[in-house]
Design a protein around this motif. Structure first.
Motif, PDB file in Angstrom:
ATOM      1  N   MET A   1       0.848  -1.200   0.000  1.00  6.66           N
ATOM      2  CA  MET A   1       0.000   0.000   0.000  1.00  6.66           C
ATOM      3  C   MET A   1       0.880   1.246   0.000  1.00  6.66           C
ATOM      4  SD  MET A   1      -3.036   1.097   2.653  1.00  6.66           S
ATOM      5  CE  MET A   1      -4.030  -0.276   2.097  1.00  6.66           C
ATOM      6  N   ALA A   2       0.550   2.220  -0.857  1.00  4.78           N
ATOM      7  CA  ALA A   2       1.340   3.444  -0.985  1.00  4.78           C
ATOM      8  C   ALA A   2       0.518   4.648  -0.544  1.00  4.78           C
ATOM      9  CB  ALA A   2       1.810   3.619  -2.428  1.00  4.78           C
ATOM     10  N   ASP A   3       1.172   5.560   0.176  1.00  5.18           N
ATOM     11  CA  ASP A   3       0.493   6.778   0.635  1.00  5.18           C
ATOM     12  C   ASP A   3       0.533   7.846  -0.442  1.00  5.18           C
ATOM     13  OD1 ASP A   3      -0.037   5.664   3.096  1.00  5.18           O
ATOM     14  OD2 ASP A   3       1.795   6.449   4.025  1.00  5.18           O
ATOM     15  N   ILE A   4      -0.519   8.632  -0.508  1.00  2.00           N
ATOM     16  CA  ILE A   4      -0.576   9.812  -1.378  1.00  2.00           C
ATOM     17  C   ILE A   4      -0.290  11.013  -0.493  1.00  2.00           C
ATOM     18  CG2 ILE A   4      -1.981  11.146  -2.992  1.00  2.00           C
ATOM     19  CD1 ILE A   4      -3.770   8.613  -3.229  1.00  2.00           C
ATOM     20  N   LEU A   5       0.854  11.664  -0.694  1.00  2.95           N
ATOM     21  CA  LEU A   5       1.298  12.731   0.192  1.00  2.95           C
ATOM     22  C   LEU A   5       1.167  14.101  -0.464  1.00  2.95           C
ATOM     23  CD1 LEU A   5       4.601  11.068   1.495  1.00  2.95           C
ATOM     24  CD2 LEU A   5       2.348  11.034   2.585  1.00  2.95           C
ATOM     25  N   VAL A   6       0.953  15.113   0.368  1.00  2.00           N
ATOM     26  CA  VAL A   6       0.998  16.496  -0.107  1.00  2.00           C
ATOM     27  C   VAL A   6       2.455  16.822  -0.415  1.00  2.00           C
ATOM     28  CG1 VAL A   6       0.558  18.917   0.449  1.00  2.00           C
ATOM     29  CG2 VAL A   6      -0.984  17.126   1.306  1.00  2.00           C
ATOM     30  N   PRO A   7       2.766  17.256  -1.642  1.00  4.57           N
ATOM     31  CA  PRO A   7       4.165  17.533  -1.995  1.00  4.57           C
ATOM     32  C   PRO A   7       4.651  18.841  -1.383  1.00  4.57           C
ATOM     33  CG  PRO A   7       2.736  18.142  -3.799  1.00  4.57           C
ATOM     34  CD  PRO A   7       1.846  17.512  -2.759  1.00  4.57           C
ATOM     35  N   VAL A   8       5.964  19.091  -1.516  1.00  3.49           N
ATOM     36  CA  VAL A   8       6.515  20.391  -1.123  1.00  3.49           C
ATOM     37  C   VAL A   8       5.879  21.458  -2.000  1.00  3.49           C
ATOM     38  CG1 VAL A   8       8.605  21.783  -0.992  1.00  3.49           C
ATOM     39  CG2 VAL A   8       8.679  19.381  -0.350  1.00  3.49           C
ATOM     40  N   LEU A   9       5.369  22.521  -1.375  1.00  2.00           N
ATOM     41  CA  LEU A   9       4.597  23.524  -2.096  1.00  2.00           C
ATOM     42  C   LEU A   9       5.398  24.744  -2.498  1.00  2.00           C
ATOM     43  CD1 LEU A   9       1.453  23.397   0.232  1.00  2.00           C
ATOM     44  CD2 LEU A   9       1.802  22.179  -1.911  1.00  2.00           C
ATOM     45  N   GLY A  10       6.634  24.876  -2.012  1.00  4.07           N
ATOM     46  CA  GLY A  10       7.439  26.056  -2.314  1.00  4.07           C
ATOM     47  C   GLY A  10       7.961  26.689  -1.041  1.00  4.07           C
ATOM     48  N   GLU A  11       8.978  27.529  -1.186  1.00  6.37           N
ATOM     49  CA  GLU A  11       9.639  28.119  -0.033  1.00  6.37           C
ATOM     50  C   GLU A  11       8.683  28.907   0.852  1.00  6.37           C
ATOM     51  OE1 GLU A  11      12.885  30.425  -1.368  1.00  6.37           O
ATOM     52  OE2 GLU A  11      14.172  28.715  -1.769  1.00  6.37           O
ATOM     53  N   SER A  12       7.784  29.692   0.228  1.00  7.91           N
ATOM     54  CA  SER A  12       6.926  30.586   0.999  1.00  7.91           C
ATOM     55  C   SER A  12       5.486  30.099   1.094  1.00  7.91           C
ATOM     56  CB  SER A  12       6.956  31.994   0.378  1.00  7.91           C
ATOM     57  OG  SER A  12       6.496  31.942  -0.962  1.00  7.91           O
ATOM     58  N   VAL A  13       5.219  28.861   0.676  1.00  8.96           N
ATOM     59  CA  VAL A  13       3.861  28.322   0.701  1.00  8.96           C
ATOM     60  C   VAL A  13       3.798  27.212   1.738  1.00  8.96           C
ATOM     61  CG1 VAL A  13       2.009  27.295  -0.650  1.00  8.96           C
ATOM     62  CG2 VAL A  13       3.616  28.863  -1.740  1.00  8.96           C
ATOM     63  N   THR A  14       2.930  27.375   2.740  1.00  5.76           N
ATOM     64  CA  THR A  14       2.894  26.431   3.855  1.00  5.76           C
ATOM     65  C   THR A  14       1.634  25.579   3.890  1.00  5.76           C
ATOM     66  OG1 THR A  14       1.935  28.140   5.293  1.00  5.76           O
ATOM     67  CG2 THR A  14       4.335  27.929   5.275  1.00  5.76           C
ATOM     68  N   GLU A  15       0.629  25.900   3.090  1.00  3.20           N
ATOM     69  CA  GLU A  15      -0.596  25.111   3.130  1.00  3.20           C
ATOM     70  C   GLU A  15      -1.303  25.185   1.786  1.00  3.20           C
ATOM     71  OE1 GLU A  15      -2.968  26.792   6.220  1.00  3.20           O
ATOM     72  OE2 GLU A  15      -3.736  28.425   4.995  1.00  3.20           O
ATOM     73  N   ALA A  16      -2.226  24.249   1.591  1.00  2.81           N
ATOM     74  CA  ALA A  16      -2.995  24.193   0.359  1.00  2.81           C
ATOM     75  C   ALA A  16      -4.408  23.717   0.685  1.00  2.81           C
ATOM     76  CB  ALA A  16      -2.329  23.257  -0.649  1.00  2.81           C
ATOM     77  N   THR A  17      -5.296  23.918  -0.257  1.00  2.00           N
ATOM     78  CA  THR A  17      -6.677  23.469  -0.121  1.00  2.00           C
ATOM     79  C   THR A  17      -6.963  22.393  -1.159  1.00  2.00           C
ATOM     80  OG1 THR A  17      -7.381  25.649   0.645  1.00  2.00           O
ATOM     81  CG2 THR A  17      -9.096  24.177  -0.158  1.00  2.00           C
ATOM     82  N   ILE A  18      -7.643  21.316  -0.745  1.00  2.00           N
ATOM     83  CA  ILE A  18      -8.016  20.265  -1.692  1.00  2.00           C
ATOM     84  C   ILE A  18      -9.161  20.790  -2.549  1.00  2.00           C
ATOM     85  CG2 ILE A  18      -8.912  17.937  -1.954  1.00  2.00           C
ATOM     86  CD1 ILE A  18      -7.499  17.163   0.578  1.00  2.00           C
ATOM     87  N   ALA A  19      -8.871  21.024  -3.840  1.00  2.00           N
ATOM     88  CA  ALA A  19      -9.889  21.579  -4.733  1.00  2.00           C
ATOM     89  C   ALA A  19     -10.821  20.491  -5.257  1.00  2.00           C
ATOM     90  CB  ALA A  19      -9.227  22.307  -5.900  1.00  2.00           C
TER      91      ALA A  19
END
Length: 509
Positions: A1-19
């Motif tokens: 089983m493999a996990d689906i991970l949130v990738p690195v978003l960038g130096e100044s980006v700390t969070e994202a929203t699941i669209a």
């Protein structure tokens, strides 16, 4: 089983929203198939399946996530994986074609060409120009396409010999790292698929988003920057939420004629581009030029920018250079220019005035104990600022070699992302173009930039006598939020003193 991970978003980006999830829990998915779209305050990101198997979603649409969070899992891979692949995701970008051939070549003779990783803080790029068309024979390592990012241009080469049977992402399409942009047949048996057309905005569904529905960070940024009315946008996300694509589509589509009176705010909404005349030409700005424009304006809007001036007598430096330039080039293999003297003078001044080598982070000041100088270079595609590291440890020859190498890479378009990040102070030389005086704009988040100018013979009073001297105006633009006027003036005086008496570099005084 493999996990689906949130990738690195960038130096100044700390969070994202699941669209949006493109698949449901329990559905069969294939490796590298796009499963979910994430929105940040800057870009949209696609996350692909790490393996073949059955999807289990752990975090729902509309939720806020951070890098490293497990979005779901893929496990229990089976043989019948190709069937669901024929149905494209509703929110897939231009690179996801509607045709089924993407899943047909399971023979192993079809190789996918993918968007490479373009840097830690680069989350998307734009397909510039394909050098091949569908049906052309290609050789391994032959350049197929150039992808433009907001920092550098990245060339994508063929991974093997074969025939380019399908171009998935057409010219102008926005792509993300790991995304399939073309397919190559290594045995020549696969049918050639027509190149994907440029993406059109997705049809807006009937459900319109209302003001009480939460907006993702990316949509909030578009609304705040453009004045877009979210109530006028039909959302395609969960529960009618507005996605970034919905907002961009609304901006690019002229508003229909309204029978009701138009509010004052709507009058300021973006209008369709004006028609060009027979003696005019409309050319789309490159991503690099768009980024230059946006960042320079952001710099003006963010920092309390002020410029102070001084002048320096270049007599001593020019005499020193003329005396030793031939021996210098013979010994070190590089010409002795003025930039190495200026770099040495700047480092000495930064050590005396550390505020000019600092950075503002919220309500804190970060003082930097390293001296990585950005050297502005003009190229055919626009201005770039590669960084020369640890200048305080380099000799004049080391500085000249480093600047020459960076300049060549800039003009050849081979700079990497790392070479464009992390500078603590910038030097720009408008004098090579004949500029007499200028007020350079800060390269954020730096708080200082030195402008060099043309060397001009001017009458000066020296020991009571009027003599002709080679003079240069210096300009220091600085962020008045943390650099006071006294510090700025003193900084320029230190540079002037160092250039007019270069022995200071040797004696470190």
């Amino acid at each position: 089983m493999a996990d689906i991970l949130v990738p690195v978003l960038g130096e100044s980006v700390t969070e994202a929203t699941i669209a949006k999830w493109t698949k449901k829990s329990g559905e069969t998915v294939k490796k590298d198939e796009i499963l979910v779209e994430l929105e940040t305050d800057k870009v949209s990101l696609e996350v692909a399946s790490p393996s073949d198997g059955v999807l289990q979603i752990l975090v729902g649409e509309g939720e806020t996530v951070t890098p490293g969070v497990v979005l779901g899992t893929v496990g229990g891979a089976g043989a019948a994986v190709a069937a669901p692949a024929a149905k494209p995701a509703a929110a897939a970008p231009a690179a996801a074609p509607a045709a089924a051939p993407a899943g047909t070549p399971a023979s192993g003779n079809l190789i996918e060409v993918k968007t490479p990783v373009m840097g830690e803080s680069v989350a998307e790029g734009t397909i510039s120009t394909w050098s091949k068309k569908a049906g052309d024979a290609v050789k391994k390592d032959e350049v197929l396409v150039e992808i433009e990012t907001d920092k550098v241009a990245v060339e994508v080469s063929a991974p093997a010999d074969g025939v380019l049977v399908e171009i998935v992402a057409a010219n102008g399409a926005t792509v993300t790292p790991g995304q399939t942009i073309a397919r190559i047949s290594t045995d020549g048996k696969a049918a050639v698929v027509a190149a994907a057309p440029a993406a059109a905005p997705a049809a807006a569904p009937a459900a319109a988003a209302s003001a009480d529905k939460p907006l993702s960070p990316a949509v909030q940024r578009i609304v705040s920057e453009t004045g877009l009315d979210p109530n006028s946008v039909s959302g395609t996300g969960k529960d009618g939420r507005i996605t970034k694509g919905d907002a961009l589509a609304a901006l690019s589509t002229p508003a229909p004629a309204a029978t009701a009176p138009v509010p004052v705010a709507a009058a300021a909404a973006p209008v369709a581009p004006r028609a060009t005349g027979p003696r005019e030409e409309r050319v789309k700005m490159t991503r690099l030029r768009q980024t230059i424009a946006r960042r320079l304006k952001e710099s003006q809007n963010t920092a309390a920018q002020l410029t102070t001036f001084n002048e320096v007598d270049m007599t001593t430096v020019m005499a020193l250079r003329n005396t030793y330039k031939d021996a210098f080039e013979k010994r070190h293999g590089v010409k002795l220019g003025f930039m190495s003297f200026f770099a040495k003078a700047v480092v000495a001044a930064l050590k005396d005035i550390p505020a000019v080598n600092a950075e503002i982070d919220g309500t804190d000041i970060i003082y930097k104990n390293h001296y990585d100088l950005g050297i502005a270079v003009g190229t055919e595609k626009g201005l770039v600022v590669p960084v020369l590291r640890d200048v305080d440890t380099l000799s004049l020859a080391g500085i000249e070699k480093g600047i020459a190498a960076l300049g060549k890479q800039a003009r050849d378009g081979t700079l990497t992302i790392d070479q464009l990040q992390g500078g603590t102070f910038t030097i720009t030389n408008g004098g090579i173009y004949g500029s007499l005086m200028s007020t350079p704009i800060l390269n954020m988040p730096q708080v200082g930039i030195l402008g060099m100018h043309n060397i001009v013979q001017r009458p000066m009073v020296v020991n009571g006598q009027i003599v002709a001297r080679p003079m240069m105006y210096l300009a220091l633009s600085y962020d008045h939020r943390i650099v006071d006027g006294k510090e700025a003036v003193t900084f320029l005086v230190r540079i002037k003193e160092g250039l007019e008496d270069p022995q200071r570099f040797i004696l470190d005084v």
